[in-house]
Scaffold this active site. Structure first.
Site, short mmCIF file in Angstrom:
data_model
loop_
_atom_site.label_atom_id
_atom_site.label_comp_id
_atom_site.label_asym_id
_atom_site.label_seq_id
_atom_site.Cartn_x
_atom_site.Cartn_y
_atom_site.Cartn_z
N HIS A 183 20.25 29.83 35.46
CA HIS A 183 21.01 29.16 34.40
C HIS A 183 20.57 29.59 33.00
O HIS A 183 21.20 29.18 32.01
CB HIS A 183 20.98 27.63 34.60
N ASP A 206 18.65 28.77 41.85
CA ASP A 206 18.59 28.92 40.40
C ASP A 206 17.43 29.86 40.04
O ASP A 206 16.39 29.42 39.58
CB ASP A 206 18.42 27.54 39.75
N GLY A 230 14.14 24.00 27.60
CA GLY A 230 13.37 25.12 27.06
C GLY A 230 12.23 25.54 27.97
O GLY A 230 11.65 26.60 27.81
N SER A 272 12.89 25.66 31.19
CA SER A 272 13.66 26.27 32.28
C SER A 272 13.27 27.71 32.49
O SER A 272 13.03 28.45 31.53
CB SER A 272 15.15 26.24 31.96
N1 ARG Z 1 17.59 22.79 32.24
C1 ARG Z 1 16.49 22.70 31.36
C2 ARG Z 1 16.36 23.98 30.55
O1 ARG Z 1 17.28 24.73 30.47
C3 ARG Z 1 15.24 22.30 32.07
C4 ARG Z 1 15.27 20.87 32.29
C5 ARG Z 1 14.12 20.40 33.10
N2 ARG Z 1 14.27 18.97 33.09
C6 ARG Z 1 13.43 18.14 33.64
N3 ARG Z 1 13.63 16.88 33.47
N4 ARG Z 1 12.42 18.56 34.33
O2 ARG Z 1 15.37 24.20 29.87
#
Ligand code: ARG
Length: 388
Positions: free
Chosen positions: A78, A124, A214, A216
């Site tokens: 993603h 992912d 961030g 991710s």
């Molecule tokens: N999707 C988020 C990103 O792009 C990461 C989110 C992780 N969230 C969590 N609650 N652990 O950085």
């Protein structure tokens, strides 16, 4: 010479003191201007030491990653748009402070996005190929079985330090607990569509500690039975950040290990298998401007000679790293210089050296030899390890 240096550097002390005051909490932002309690900062984390997680990478689109090979970074699907040529990403390696002038950067050339991402299978993960290898880069081996998909994991990243917050300039780390699929699915309606084979939940059900926006693409990792770091997850998603009963969701790396390895091979790389680690965690005091001190590690059960890429992880706490001369002494007494003394006033030596030890028999007692050759500052060997 050192006195001159120290005087020249005296002006810098004020800055260092200010940073130290923030260490372990809010680095991204100064204490709140209204004079209230500073926001606790990855959410609920503390600052990582330089060299502590040497394979960590920051990607310019605002994601984390881990070095899979010297030229490939493992991140989240993603975080990237599609498979194909891509020269728009910059990877930053080798620092905890993104503004550290010693940072190593590389542009991307190509992205491979998991073909099963956004299907019922899940997945992912993505691989970013760099324009040129980071020679000698530390690599994080991926879990190839589910054996380590349990226990306490570590996470690290430059992401938001609270839900809705800004990114961190400094690498933060935290520990999170394994949360089984059923508990995770039932924790909040958000998690009802969890893909158990593809996703691994971790966090604190009480809230307060989590990865966040961030982070991710960055790794979730733990030590295996041999003491080697192994990547079990990739930061993927969650319902907000660090809310109670709302775990973080991570790509289950072991499920996709074969596909990741195949993709790496297609991109010209081979991920590193986890090594066998031998370490000494006993503290050894380093006398000021004194005799060399030694810390032993006994290696057993390794056939033949040591590798040409023997990893020597050193964790020395010292107030002035330039004072230290460090050697690795092989079982037969052959000595390999890891570090000379220098004018560097930076504290601590937390790093991993690569030694060509291919002419040494692996089994036997290896020694880390450390000598402080200038007066004034002191410290101790906190730990060191050999990875075969
Ligand atoms: N999707 C988020 C990103 O792009 C990461 C989110 C992780 N969230 C969590 N609650 N652990 O950085």
């Amino acid at each position: 010479m050192r006195d001159t240096l120290r005087r020249t550097l005296a002006l810098g002390v004020g800055v260092v003191a200010v940073l130290a005051a923030f260490a372990g909490q809010a680095i991204a932002a100064p204490p709140s201007p209204d004079g209230g309690t500073p926001t606790p900062m990855v959410v609920g984390g503390t600052q990582a030491a330089k060299g502590e997680f040497p394979w960590m990478v920051r990607l310019s689109m605002g994601c984390g990653g881990a070095m899979l090979t010297e030229q490939l970074v493992l991140t989240a699907a993603h975080c990237v748009s599609r498979t194909g040529n891509n020269t728009s990403i910059t990877a930053t390696y080798g620092v905890v402070d993104l503004q550290d002038s010693t940072r190593i950067t590389r542009a991307s050339t190509y992205v491979h996005r998991s073909p099963t991402y956004d299907t019922a299978t899940g997945g992912d993960w993505a691989i970013v190929k760099l324009a040129s290898p980071i020679t000698g880069a530390a690599l994080l081996p991926i879990a190839t079985t589910a054996a380590h998909n349990t226990g306490v994991f570590s996470v690290a990243g430059w992401g938001a330090t609270r839900e809705g917050g800004g990114q961190s300039r400094y690498l933060l780390k935290a520990n999170v607990d394994y949360i089984d699929d059923t508990t995770c699915k039932n924790s909040d309606p958000y998690y009802a569509d969890l893909i158990p084979a593809a996703e691994l939940c971790a966090g604190k059900l009480a809230g307060g500690v989590d990865t966040c926006q961030g982070d991710s693409g960055g790794p979730m990792f733990r030590r295996d039975d041999n003491g080697a770091w192994v990547q079990v997850g990739i930061v993927s998603h969650g319902n907000g950040c660090a809310r109670p009963e709302n775990p973080g969701v991570y790509t289950e790396v072991s499920t996709f290990a074969a596909a990741i390895k195949q993709a790496a091979a297609d991109l010209g790389g081979t991920p590193q298998p986890p090594g066998k680690v031998f370490e000494n965690l006993n503290n050894v005091t380093i006398p000021d401007a004194g005799a060399a001190v030694y810390s032993n590690v006994t290696v057993t059960g390794i056939a033949g000679n040591a590798p040409s890429t023997l990893k020597v992880g050193v964790d020395i706490k010292h107030t002035y790293s330039g004072d230290l001369v460090i050697d690795l002494v092989a079982p037969d007494g052959s000595t390999y210089r890891l570090k000379n003394s220098s004018g560097s006033s930076t504290p601590n030596v937390v790093t991993t050296y690569t030694v060509n030890a291919s002419s040494e028999v692996a089994n036997g007692t290896w020694r880390l030899k450390v000598q402080d050759v200038y007066s004034q500052d002191t410290g101790y060997v906190d730990a060191w390890r050999l990875t075969f």
